[in-house]
Design a protein around this motif. Structure first.
Motif, PDB file in Angstrom:
ATOM      1  N   PHE A  96      21.171 -17.832  63.640  1.00  0.00           N
ATOM      2  CA  PHE A  96      21.564 -16.280  63.950  1.00  0.00           C
ATOM      3  C   PHE A  96      21.105 -15.569  62.802  1.00  0.00           C
ATOM      4  O   PHE A  96      21.204 -15.305  61.696  1.00  0.00           O
ATOM      5  N   HIS A  97      20.012 -14.701  63.405  1.00  0.00           N
ATOM      6  CA  HIS A  97      19.748 -13.952  62.750  1.00  0.00           C
ATOM      7  C   HIS A  97      20.152 -12.327  63.737  1.00  0.00           C
ATOM      8  O   HIS A  97      20.312 -11.900  64.498  1.00  0.00           O
ATOM      9  N   SER A  98      20.211 -11.008  62.543  1.00  0.00           N
ATOM     10  CA  SER A  98      20.166  -9.399  62.856  1.00  0.00           C
ATOM     11  C   SER A  98      19.889  -8.705  61.843  1.00  0.00           C
ATOM     12  O   SER A  98      21.000  -8.803  60.797  1.00  0.00           O
ATOM     13  N   ALA A  99      19.102  -7.182  62.410  1.00  0.00           N
ATOM     14  CA  ALA A  99      19.424  -6.748  61.058  1.00  0.00           C
ATOM     15  C   ALA A  99      20.277  -5.555  61.411  1.00  0.00           C
ATOM     16  O   ALA A  99      20.933  -5.040  62.642  1.00  0.00           O
ATOM     17  N   TYR A 100      21.030  -4.612  60.836  1.00  0.00           N
ATOM     18  CA  TYR A 100      22.144  -3.806  60.612  1.00  0.00           C
ATOM     19  C   TYR A 100      21.706  -2.427  59.954  1.00  0.00           C
ATOM     20  O   TYR A 100      21.381  -1.979  58.849  1.00  0.00           O
ATOM     21  N   GLY A 101      22.350  -1.419  59.967  1.00  0.00           N
ATOM     22  CA  GLY A 101      22.227  -0.258  59.871  1.00  0.00           C
ATOM     23  C   GLY A 101      21.094   0.453  59.674  1.00  0.00           C
ATOM     24  O   GLY A 101      20.009   0.558  60.205  1.00  0.00           O
ATOM     25  N   GLN A 102      20.812   0.998  58.669  1.00  0.00           N
ATOM     26  CA  GLN A 102      19.535   2.059  57.883  1.00  0.00           C
ATOM     27  C   GLN A 102      18.607   0.907  56.491  1.00  0.00           C
ATOM     28  O   GLN A 102      19.733   0.459  55.332  1.00  0.00           O
ATOM     29  N   ARG A 103      17.789   1.224  56.807  1.00  0.00           N
ATOM     30  CA  ARG A 103      16.741   0.665  55.849  1.00  0.00           C
ATOM     31  C   ARG A 103      16.824   1.290  54.591  1.00  0.00           C
ATOM     32  O   ARG A 103      16.380   1.533  53.403  1.00  0.00           O
ATOM     33  N   ALA A 104      16.572   2.994  55.225  1.00  0.00           N
ATOM     34  CA  ALA A 104      16.454   4.307  54.049  1.00  0.00           C
ATOM     35  C   ALA A 104      17.647   5.610  54.617  1.00  0.00           C
ATOM     36  O   ALA A 104      17.608   5.692  55.708  1.00  0.00           O
ATOM     37  N   ILE A 105      17.928   5.749  53.427  1.00  0.00           N
ATOM     38  CA  ILE A 105      18.384   7.092  53.926  1.00  0.00           C
ATOM     39  C   ILE A 105      17.683   8.385  53.456  1.00  0.00           C
ATOM     40  O   ILE A 105      17.654   9.518  53.973  1.00  0.00           O
ATOM     41  N   LEU A 106      16.566   8.343  52.052  1.00  0.00           N
ATOM     42  CA  LEU A 106      16.392   8.847  51.834  1.00  0.00           C
ATOM     43  C   LEU A 106      15.177   8.524  51.380  1.00  0.00           C
ATOM     44  O   LEU A 106      14.487   7.707  51.501  1.00  0.00           O
ATOM     45  N   PRO A 107      13.803   9.477  51.562  1.00  0.00           N
ATOM     46  CA  PRO A 107      13.809  11.191  52.147  1.00  0.00           C
ATOM     47  C   PRO A 107      13.285  10.950  53.385  1.00  0.00           C
ATOM     48  O   PRO A 107      15.015  12.117  53.661  1.00  0.00           O
ATOM     49  N   ALA A 108      13.978  10.373  54.550  1.00  0.00           N
ATOM     50  CA  ALA A 108      14.298  10.369  55.491  1.00  0.00           C
ATOM     51  C   ALA A 108      14.964   8.976  56.665  1.00  0.00           C
ATOM     52  O   ALA A 108      14.860   8.156  55.372  1.00  0.00           O
ATOM     53  N   GLY A 264      17.037   6.188  44.515  1.00  0.00           N
ATOM     54  CA  GLY A 264      16.571   6.737  44.517  1.00  0.00           C
ATOM     55  C   GLY A 264      15.461   6.484  45.874  1.00  0.00           C
ATOM     56  O   GLY A 264      15.948   6.436  46.852  1.00  0.00           O
ATOM     57  N   THR A 265      14.109   7.084  45.639  1.00  0.00           N
ATOM     58  CA  THR A 265      13.106   6.626  46.510  1.00  0.00           C
ATOM     59  C   THR A 265      12.224   6.126  46.103  1.00  0.00           C
ATOM     60  O   THR A 265      11.172   5.500  46.414  1.00  0.00           O
ATOM     61  N   LEU A 266      12.379   5.295  45.316  1.00  0.00           N
ATOM     62  CA  LEU A 266      11.970   3.517  44.592  1.00  0.00           C
ATOM     63  C   LEU A 266      11.037   2.582  45.359  1.00  0.00           C
ATOM     64  O   LEU A 266      12.409   1.801  45.845  1.00  0.00           O
ATOM     65  N   ARG A 267      10.268   2.537  46.180  1.00  0.00           N
ATOM     66  CA  ARG A 267       9.582   1.412  47.074  1.00  0.00           C
ATOM     67  C   ARG A 267       8.691   1.240  46.682  1.00  0.00           C
ATOM     68  O   ARG A 267       7.807   1.141  46.795  1.00  0.00           O
ATOM     69  N   HIS A 385      20.512   2.048  47.149  1.00  0.00           N
ATOM     70  CA  HIS A 385      20.456   3.199  47.481  1.00  0.00           C
ATOM     71  C   HIS A 385      21.132   3.848  48.279  1.00  0.00           C
ATOM     72  O   HIS A 385      21.797   3.433  49.019  1.00  0.00           O
ATOM     73  N   PRO A 386      21.529   4.980  48.286  1.00  0.00           N
ATOM     74  CA  PRO A 386      19.982   5.786  47.347  1.00  0.00           C
ATOM     75  C   PRO A 386      19.899   6.065  46.283  1.00  0.00           C
ATOM     76  O   PRO A 386      19.631   7.220  45.236  1.00  0.00           O
ATOM     77  N   ASN A 387      21.250   5.407  45.843  1.00  0.00           N
ATOM     78  CA  ASN A 387      22.166   5.452  44.009  1.00  0.00           C
ATOM     79  C   ASN A 387      22.690   4.508  43.880  1.00  0.00           C
ATOM     80  O   ASN A 387      22.914   3.076  44.370  1.00  0.00           O
ATOM     81  N   VAL A 388      22.470   3.940  43.118  1.00  0.00           N
ATOM     82  CA  VAL A 388      23.822   2.724  42.300  1.00  0.00           C
ATOM     83  C   VAL A 388      25.500   2.644  42.445  1.00  0.00           C
ATOM     84  O   VAL A 388      25.641   1.870  42.147  1.00  0.00           O
ATOM     85  N   ARG A 389      25.852   3.509  43.620  1.00  0.00           N
ATOM     86  CA  ARG A 389      27.740   3.685  44.067  1.00  0.00           C
ATOM     87  C   ARG A 389      27.802   2.549  45.289  1.00  0.00           C
ATOM     88  O   ARG A 389      28.718   2.058  44.481  1.00  0.00           O
ATOM     89  N   GLY A 390      26.944   1.381  45.633  1.00  0.00           N
ATOM     90  CA  GLY A 390      27.036   0.864  46.323  1.00  0.00           C
ATOM     91  C   GLY A 390      27.658  -0.291  45.695  1.00  0.00           C
ATOM     92  O   GLY A 390      27.443  -0.721  44.376  1.00  0.00           O
TER      93      GLY A 390
END
Length: 821
Positions: A96-108, A264-267, A385-390
């Protein structure tokens, strides 16, 4: 892959900052994966079967538990602790596999997809570095007992000549965790030169201390022995044969759109500072991969080195890598790179057997493999991402248990071949600990008083001191701190100060001044006519020393006493010395609302209900944020990791107050205790305070049914009748619920208090007394939401902005490192 939203009945999707999208729900079933990881768009409908098995996902996994896993992930996204993630759970080829939420918040904003590449951080150690070393061992080019200096001639001095390849792989080399200086340098050669010039911090094979430096050295060993850089070697020897097409270091520019950014937006550039400084290819971090590729790797490990007819390792190599290789005299158990049974074994949870193995990564990644049931689970997120607060740690703990619970046809209670819990191996009871916690070997943890004595009381020499303490102030041998300081040479103990419940912890009322019978010292009460020492009591003192065991809850008043004394010391211009103590219910978990409004004795500072800090760390926060200007010194703990509970540190339980009689009660108190200001009994006057609650007006069966229907993870409610012999409703028969805490790590006990208030306000608004509920909660918006009958998940969202800010504030006052991967 097929996608649909979870039903509103099973989950309520609401966000304040970014959108949650649930992908790949239970109607999707994937083939048995014998043909390898499929693309993100490949799916097999549930009614169909794969080419190699007739079993569907719902045959192998419990649909209810899979739903709970999805809810837990999406709840963590809603709480803005991670932007998104990818889950992969597989047993014997069915996944069973699945994706959730957002890959990125910033810059978009970008939607998370299953083919997202993640910076997998420390998973590099077990998916690249350790396998590369073992490949060289298989080829006869390297031996585990080789001295590192045989391969890196400049690795010498300060005893480093003794260090072996095996010791690097098991983190028992004596190297420190990492570079502590600011990374103003660059280059692989510079990094290696710095490691070679470093000094050992302990004798090899006498301890295990997780270290990035170990694997930086191992990558250099691979380079010098094979003649290829680590990235080239693993690509040719491991990833290409395994068809791990998306796995590698320094990903190509064409892959950037699929990469989850980190800070940040380090990618596409490694997040780890050391790995980045060394060019992006190191043994500790730098690898990028997808869930599908990691699933192929895990499948190969379960198959003992083979996948789809291609053999990458000999079976004996895999068994060697994943069996205990750490020193026998060290409590933590590790394989060659792999974690088996240590303070970092969070992804094993409480159900997967000892002998399963895995690893975590700082960016929010984890992988755990159980060879007994042929099950593995992967969760990849970019919590930085987008900061280290997670914070993904509570989610990892919850998913670990749910992953095992989801397996339909395997009995995890009896697993032939699994390792014994270490306590049992040593001749004591090694079954599960309290509330299903795994029995662990007890590390040698020293509280502040033990560390002080170890240092021969040097920080107190020549000082005239007053001691703020009670019966919980004792050393590992049970000797009172009063006696230890009274007998310490060149230390003059002249006065004692007592918190709530008195110097011996036996008073459940206001406390009077007195005299300690054993020491003959005056005892000044700080829970009677006054809550802080007077200037007259402090006159002539050089320092106040604080040594009381807190339980990790904001409204447990010992920390308020500490705050008042800290303030008094600042005004008097004397020193304030905290003998630090472990957080009984661990230093990782932070939960509940932050004080919103005036502070008082049960909410002395703007912290959440469960603060996840030690008293020493709280003292640092109080002193700085309230500008108390005290001359503060903290005598720190030794050997403690933030994820450890008290019973994992080797300390016996001591009732911290008359009605706090077990670690289970301490674990439940931050949630159940919230209800105490209302017209409820929380079990005072019974044998099990805080493990039940009720009142004469309550129908216990109805209350239990409604609370269980709310689906709070890790806890069960059973109807009960009880008659307290003291405190509220003394002598009256009460209906209510008994609480069974089945998962103390994964259960957010604050939910118990809020859920209880919701149900009781709905059914008994006239009797319950919601107007008093804010006495300990201290969050008016939550009270209004309860009045309005808002769902529990919606109420929790009200706390999140304050919790996010607290996490930022908390970070700068922590003395002990956050749990890492």
């Amino acid at each position: 892959m097929m996608r649909r939203m979870l039903s509103k009945r099973s989950y309520l999707w609401r966000l304040t900052k970014f959108t949650v999208r649930a992908v790949g729900t239970l109607a999707v079933v994937f083939a048995a994966c014998q043909t390898g990881g499929q693309s993100a768009n490949a799916a097999t409908p549930a009614a169909q079967t794969s080419a190699s098995t007739s079993r569907t996902v719902n045959d192998v996994f419990d649909e209810r538990v899979l739903t709970e896993m999805e809810q837990s992930i999406n709840g963590t996204i809603q709480d803005q602790l991670i932007p998104g993630g990818v889950l992969w759970l597989e047993r014997a080829g069915t996944a069973f596999h699945s994706a959730y939420g957002q890959r990125a918040i910033l810059p978009a904003p970008e939607t998370m997809t299953e083919d997202t590449l993640f910076d997998i951080a420390s998973l590099t150690k077990v998916v690249a570095t350790a396998p590369a070393v073992m490949k060289l061992v298989e080829q006869g080019k390297l031996k585990l007992e080789d001295r590192v200096q045989q391969r890196i001639a400049e690795f010498k001095g300060d005893g480093k000549e003794k260090v072996t390849v095996r010791q690097l792989l098991t983190h028992s080399s004596g190297l420190r965790p990492g570079f502590t200086n600011r990374l103003t340098w660059t280059g692989r050669e510079t990094g290696i030169k710095m490691v070679c010039a470093d000094k050992l911090v302990y004798e090899p094979d006498t301890d295990i201390r997780y270290s990035d430096l170990n694997f930086i050295v191992l990558a250099e060993v691979v380079r010098r022995v094979s003649g290829k850089a680590l990235d080239e070697f693993v690509k040719a020897e491991i990833y290409r044969p395994l068809k791990m097409v998306d796995t590698g270091f320094k990903p190509a520019e064409a892959l950037l759109p699929r990469i989850a950014p980190t800070e940040g937006t380090l990618r596409g550039v490694v997040h780890d500072g050391t790995a980045r400084a060394m060019g992006g290819v190191t043994g500790n971090a730098g690898l990028f991969s997808t869930a599908a590729d990691l699933a192929r790797f895990a499948r190969m490990m379960i198959n003992l080195g083979e996948l789809e007819g291609v053999r990458v390792f000999k079976p004996e190599t895999v068994r060697l890598m994943t069996s205990v290789q750490s020193p026998a005299k060290v409590s933590a158990r590790r394989g060659l790179g792999w974690d088996i049974d240590s303070g970092y074994s969070r992804p094993r949870g409480h159900l997967f057997p000892l002998g399963s193995y895995g690893h975590t990564g700082f960016t929010g990644t984890c992988l755990w493999i159980d060879p007994f049931s042929k099950t593995f689970w992967i969760f990849l997120s970019n919590r930085v991402h987008p900061n280290v607060r997670g914070n993904v740690l509570p989610l990892q703990a919850k998913l670990a248990n749910l992953a095992a619970e989801a397996v339909r046809d395997f009995d995890y209670t009896v697993v032939p071949g699994a390792l014994l819990a270490q306590a049992k191996k040593n001749g004591t009871n090694g079954t599960n600990g309290a509330n299903g916690a795994p029995a662990k070997a007890k590390p040698e943890v020293l509280n502040g008083i033990d560390a002080l004595a170890k240092n021969e009381f040097a920080p107190l020499k020549g000082l005239k001191i007053g001691l703020i303490t009670n019966h919980t102030g004792r050393d590992r041998q049970g000797r009172a701190t009063i006696d230890r300081l009274k007998q310490a040479p060149d230390v003059k103990l002249v006065a004692l100060f007592s918190p709530e419940h008195g110097i011996r912890g036996e008073v459940d009322a206001l406390v009077k001044d007195g005299k300690d019978e054993k020491s003959g010292l005056p005892v000044y009460s700080l829970y009677g006519e006054r809550r802080a020492p007077t200037p007259e009591q402090l006159a002539g003192l050089d320092a106040l020393v604080f040594d009381i065991q807190d339980i990790g809850c904001r409204f447990y008043t010992y920390i308020s006493t500490m705050g008042n004394c800290l303030e008094a010391a600042g005004k008097a211009g004397i020193r304030f010395i905290v003998l630090d103590r472990v957080n009984l219910i661990n230093g990782d978990s932070v939960a509940g609302p932050v004080v919103d409004g005036p502070t008082d004795f049960v909410g002395w500072h703007n912290i959440p209900v469960r603060h996840g800090m030690t008293v020493g760390e709280l003292a640092r926060m109080f002193n700085a944020e309230r500008q108390l200007n005290a001359k503060l010194t903290v005598i720190p703990l030794e050997g403690w990791s933030r994820e450890l509970w008290m019973d994992e540190c080797g300390f016996p339980w001591v009732n911290t107050s008359p009605n706090m009689r077990s670690l289970t009660q301490a674990a439940l108190y931050p949630g159940v205790g919230l209800l105490e200001t209302t017209q409820l009994s929380v079990g005072r006057g019974t044998a099990t305070p805080f493990e039940l609650f009720g009142a004469p007006y309550i129908d216990g069966k109805q209350l239990a049914a409604e609370l269980n229907a709310m689906g709070i993870h890790g806890v069960r409610f059973d109807p009960i009748e009880f008659t307290p012999d003291a405190s509220k409703f003394k002598g009256e028969k009460c209906g209510g619920v008994r609480i069974t805490l089945a998962d103390r790590v994964g259960c957010d006990v604050i939910n118990i208090g809020i859920a209880g208030a919701l149900v009781l306000q709905r059914n008994y608004p006239a009797q319950f007394g919601l107007d008093k509920f804010n006495g300990l909660l201290k969050h008016p918006a939550t009270i209004e939401a309860i009045k309005a009958g808002k769902p529990l998940l919606e109420i929790r969202k009200l706390w999140q902005p304050g919790l996010n800010q607290f996490q930022l504030r908390r970070q700068q006052f922590l003395i002990y490192s956050e749990s890492a991967g």
